[in-house]
Scaffold this motif. Structure first.
Motif, PDB file in Angstrom:
ATOM      1  N   ALA A 157    -107.631 -72.841 -74.183  1.00  0.00           N
ATOM      2  CA  ALA A 157    -109.039 -73.161 -74.432  1.00  0.00           C
ATOM      3  C   ALA A 157    -109.935 -72.147 -73.716  1.00  0.00           C
TER       4      ALA A 157
ATOM      5  N   LEU B 213    -109.849 -68.879 -75.538  1.00  0.00           N
ATOM      6  CA  LEU B 213    -110.622 -68.917 -76.792  1.00  0.00           C
ATOM      7  C   LEU B 213    -112.125 -69.024 -76.538  1.00  0.00           C
TER       8      LEU B 213
ATOM      9  N   GLU C 266    -113.800 -71.345 -74.386  1.00  0.00           N
ATOM     10  CA  GLU C 266    -114.400 -72.629 -74.023  1.00  0.00           C
ATOM     11  C   GLU C 266    -114.557 -72.696 -72.506  1.00  0.00           C
TER      12      GLU C 266
ATOM     13  N   SER D  56    -112.379 -77.873 -71.975  1.00  0.00           N
ATOM     14  CA  SER D  56    -111.342 -76.931 -71.549  1.00  0.00           C
ATOM     15  C   SER D  56    -110.290 -77.590 -70.658  1.00  0.00           C
TER      16      SER D  56
ATOM     17  N   GLN E 207    -105.867 -66.662 -83.533  1.00  0.00           N
ATOM     18  CA  GLN E 207    -107.150 -67.112 -82.988  1.00  0.00           C
ATOM     19  C   GLN E 207    -107.370 -66.509 -81.611  1.00  0.00           C
TER      20      GLN E 207
ATOM     21  N   ARG F 269    -113.436 -65.658 -79.095  1.00  0.00           N
ATOM     22  CA  ARG F 269    -114.408 -66.711 -79.414  1.00  0.00           C
ATOM     23  C   ARG F 269    -115.036 -66.417 -80.765  1.00  0.00           C
TER      24      ARG F 269
ATOM     25  N   GLN G  19    -114.803 -76.910 -83.615  1.00  0.00           N
ATOM     26  CA  GLN G  19    -114.710 -75.501 -83.251  1.00  0.00           C
ATOM     27  C   GLN G  19    -113.255 -75.072 -83.043  1.00  0.00           C
TER      28      GLN G  19
ATOM     29  N   ARG H 127    -112.029 -73.220 -80.819  1.00  0.00           N
ATOM     30  CA  ARG H 127    -111.647 -73.229 -79.402  1.00  0.00           C
ATOM     31  C   ARG H 127    -111.275 -74.634 -78.913  1.00  0.00           C
ATOM     32  N   HIS H 128    -111.650 -75.668 -79.673  1.00  0.00           N
ATOM     33  CA  HIS H 128    -111.232 -77.033 -79.330  1.00  0.00           C
ATOM     34  C   HIS H 128    -109.953 -77.401 -80.068  1.00  0.00           C
TER      35      HIS H 128
END
Lengths: 158, 501
Positions: free
Chosen positions: A123, A126, A128, A134, B217, B222, B390, B392-393
């Motif tokens: 997380a 990416l 977060e 996170s 990803q 991001r 999202q 990232r989640h």
């Protein structure tokens, strides 16, 4: 949200890029496989007619060499997709090493800690930064998976 | 048999599996980037404790739900949830922009259900006779059949033939690892006892389709999610008062029938997938429509045609998978893995040994249309919120589920390592634009192809004449050669058109 496979123009082009690299790697691995076939496949010959255990691998590896070489030759002048940003590769490598470390440490740290760590660091990788997404979300998901595995699926987790 | 199969469906777990499968499928299909393959691969571990019928119905429900779910984001966002929904976006999104999002979604739903029921009826009619025919096949015939299937995947799978051939051979080569199928001798195991079982299918599937997506990803970093691009403008129109009546569907009956037939027929052919029939049926509907000029600007038939076709692929793709054990695309390859885990090995003997289960699954496929309509109508508005999730989640959770899924197959960390390895391979290949479905199908068909080939050669004392003396083999060889010629002609025409342009 989906990450489309890159076309040569989407991420820039280069003379020798990722496709050439992969093709060469496949060619090299197939050649290695062919060279080590005798050592990797021990055959006990009892005089049976027909092909032995090395027949099919030999056939497939030769075909693989042929097709990989043909592709390299056919695309020798075609612009190849560029390798991409170093930062992207660093993030992907970090994610791979993270999962590898979690697998290696799972017997010691246990499933919940290892898997939650994977979720938390991913997380963060990416992008977060909020704690509830996170840290809290991966932790809750790890606990939920462990609970379902133990009580719902009766799986013994490390 | 049909009555016994229906009795087998009268179980509360079947109902729960159908409802959960369709709901999960719609949700996952609606999220761009998450297709039915990833969803089914991650859900396989959940089916371990279920009996075969609810387990398979759960996964087939996900398949059906996800194919329809893909149209939700295609219509509302112009971002197809699944590649096969790209054709739906051509008219679906203009309809949404005109304030007819609700109408477009309902047409997509009803056309999906029509295509699904049509293809399931064809499945019921064709699968058993095809399996009975295949019972007469010996090793030589099976070798020719599997070579034909692999050739079709390479020739017509889309994209470069050389790339598809390379990936198929990589898959077949990966299938060599482990004990050889005739003499039981270890090959390329490097002394590892765990590797003697070969690369377990489910961890490889999870790695190729789930972990590789996570790594992609991570590579991208991001990213802006769809919510940030603004979907509110069209999402508020999902409950538009313009209901789709039976009359408007009746007006599209020929389009629905032709599109469903195209989808089913193409689905039966291995390797083509559901994107091609969706576009073919869209083009066909436009060419025969009186409102051809309206296509691309919000024509309801332009939504119905691709949706009926891509859903009809579901039943069509199951025909060769169930009758011959040959998966047509990546999704059916994953479903084949689930069948094998449940002890239902697809192939000619499946109908003899597990007839009740197979017919129960057929009946359930048709009955799944009911939850599909009910949940589809109920989830239009909810799906809008799902699309907002999202990456990232979402992807950290997918990585966690992937680790658990790979471990749960054999309670083995070796399988988790195999999953990670497959994920890395899948990530690198997808980055370079190589197709993954041929690799997967090569991995599945490689071991039985070797077994059949060697058995055939053993029975003929090593002589290749066994292949020449069989009319079935010669027939399949001729069909394969015709396909090669057809593909060559198709490429030649495309190249000529390109030069002319």
């Amino acid at each position: 949200m989906s990450v489309e496979p890159p076309s040569p123009t989407a991420h820039g082009t280069s003379r020798h890029g990722l496709q050439t690299l992969i093709c060469s790697a496949i060619l090299g691995l197939a050649a290695c496989g062919l060279l080590t076939l005798q050592a990797q496949v021990t055959v006990f010959d009892f005089g049976d007619p027909g092909p032995d255990a090395r027949f099919f691998p030999r056939l497939v590896l030769w075909l693989l060499i042929l097709v990989a070489a043909l592709r390299l030759w056919r695309h020798r002048r075609t612009p190849d997709s560029a390798l991409g940003a170093a930062a992207g590769w660093a993030r992907a490598l970090a994610a791979m090493l993270l999962v590898a470390a979690a697998i290696a440490a799972m017997n010691t740290l246990g499933f919940i800690v290892s898997v939650a760590a994977v979720g938390i660091v991913l997380a963060w990788l990416l992008g977060e930064r909020r704690l509830r997404f996170s840290v809290l979300l991966p932790l809750v998901v790890a606990l939920a998976i462990a609970w379902v595995a133990r009580h719902g699926l009766h799986l013994p987790l490390p | 048999m049909l009555l016994d199969a229906f009795h087998a469906l009268l179980d509360v777990w079947v109902l729960i599996a159908a409802l959960c499968g369709v709901a999960i499928g719609i949700v996952i299909g609606a999220i761009p980037g998450l297709g039915p393959t990833l969803a089914i691969a991650l859900l396989i571990p959940v089916t371990f404790t279920l009996s075969p019928i609810p387990a398979i119905i759960l996964l087939l429900g996900v398949y059906q739900g996800a194919i329809f779910g893909g149209s939700i984001s295609a219509i509302l966002l112009n971002v197809p949830g699944t590649p096969s929904s790209a054709a739906t976006a051509l008219d679906g999104h203009p309809m949404a922009r005109q304030g007819r999002a609700g109408e477009a979604l309902r047409i997509a739903l009803y056309a999906s259900v029509f295509g699904n029921v049509f293809s399931c009826l064809v499945l019921i009619l064709l699968a058993q006779p095809l399996a009975s025919l295949a019972l007469d096949f010996g090793p030589a015939q099976m070798t020719a059949l599997m070579t034909f299937a692999l050739a079709i995947i390479v020739l017509f799978g889309g994209g470069s033939i050389l790339d598809a051939a390379l990936m198929t051979l990589v898959g077949v080569a990966a299938g060599i690892v482990g004990l050889d199928p005739i003499e039981g001798l270890p090959r390329f195991t490097f002394g590892s006892f765990a590797a003697e079982d070969g690369l377990a299918l489910i961890p490889v599937l999870i790695g190729l389709f789930a972990m590789s997506e996570v790594l992609l990803q991570a590579f991208a970093g991001r990213q802006q999610g769809p919510a940030e691009r603004g979907i509110d403008a069209v999402s508020s129109q999902t409950s538009s008062p313009r209901a789709v009546g039976w009359l408007s569907l009746w007006k599209m009956r020929v389009t629905l029938l032709i599109s469903s037939a195209i989808g089913t027929f193409v689905g039966i052919l291995p390797g083509i997938g559901s994107t091609v029939p969706a576009f073919v049926s869209y083009g066909f509907a436009r060419s025969r429509s009186r409102h051809g000029a309206r296509f691309g600007h919000g024509e309801p038939e332009g939504v119905a045609a691709p949706e009926a076709a891509n859903n009809a692929v579901t039943g069509g793709a199951l025909v060769p998978m169930l009758a011959l054990g040959i998966p047509g695309d990546a999704v059916t390859a994953v479903i084949l893995g689930a069948f094998m885990l449940q002890g239902l090995t697809p192939g000619p003997f499946l109908f003899q040994q597990h007839g009740v289960e197979v017919y129960a699954i057929f009946e359930a496929l048709i009955l799944l249309s009911i939850p599909c309509i009910l949940l589809g109508l109920a989830m239009f508005r909810g799906a809008v919120h799902v699309i907002r999730i999202q990456p990232r989640h979402l992807f950290p959770i997918i990585a966690m589920l992937a680790i658990f899924g790979a471990f749960s197959v054999n309670n083995s960390l070796f399988d988790v390592a195999v999953m990670l390895g497959a994920g890395v391979v899948g990530f690198v290949l997808r980055r370079a634009g190589f197709p993954l479905p041929p690799l997967l199908i090569g991995l599945i068909l490689g071991p039985p192809l070797e077994q059949s080939l060697r058995q055939a050669l053993l029975t003929s004392s090593g002589s290749a004449t066994i292949f020449v003396h069989s009319p079935i083999v010669m027939g399949l060889v001729v069909v394969t050669l015709l396909c090669v010629l057809g593909a060559a002609y198709q490429r030649y025409r495309a190249a000529r058109r390109e030069r002319a342009a």
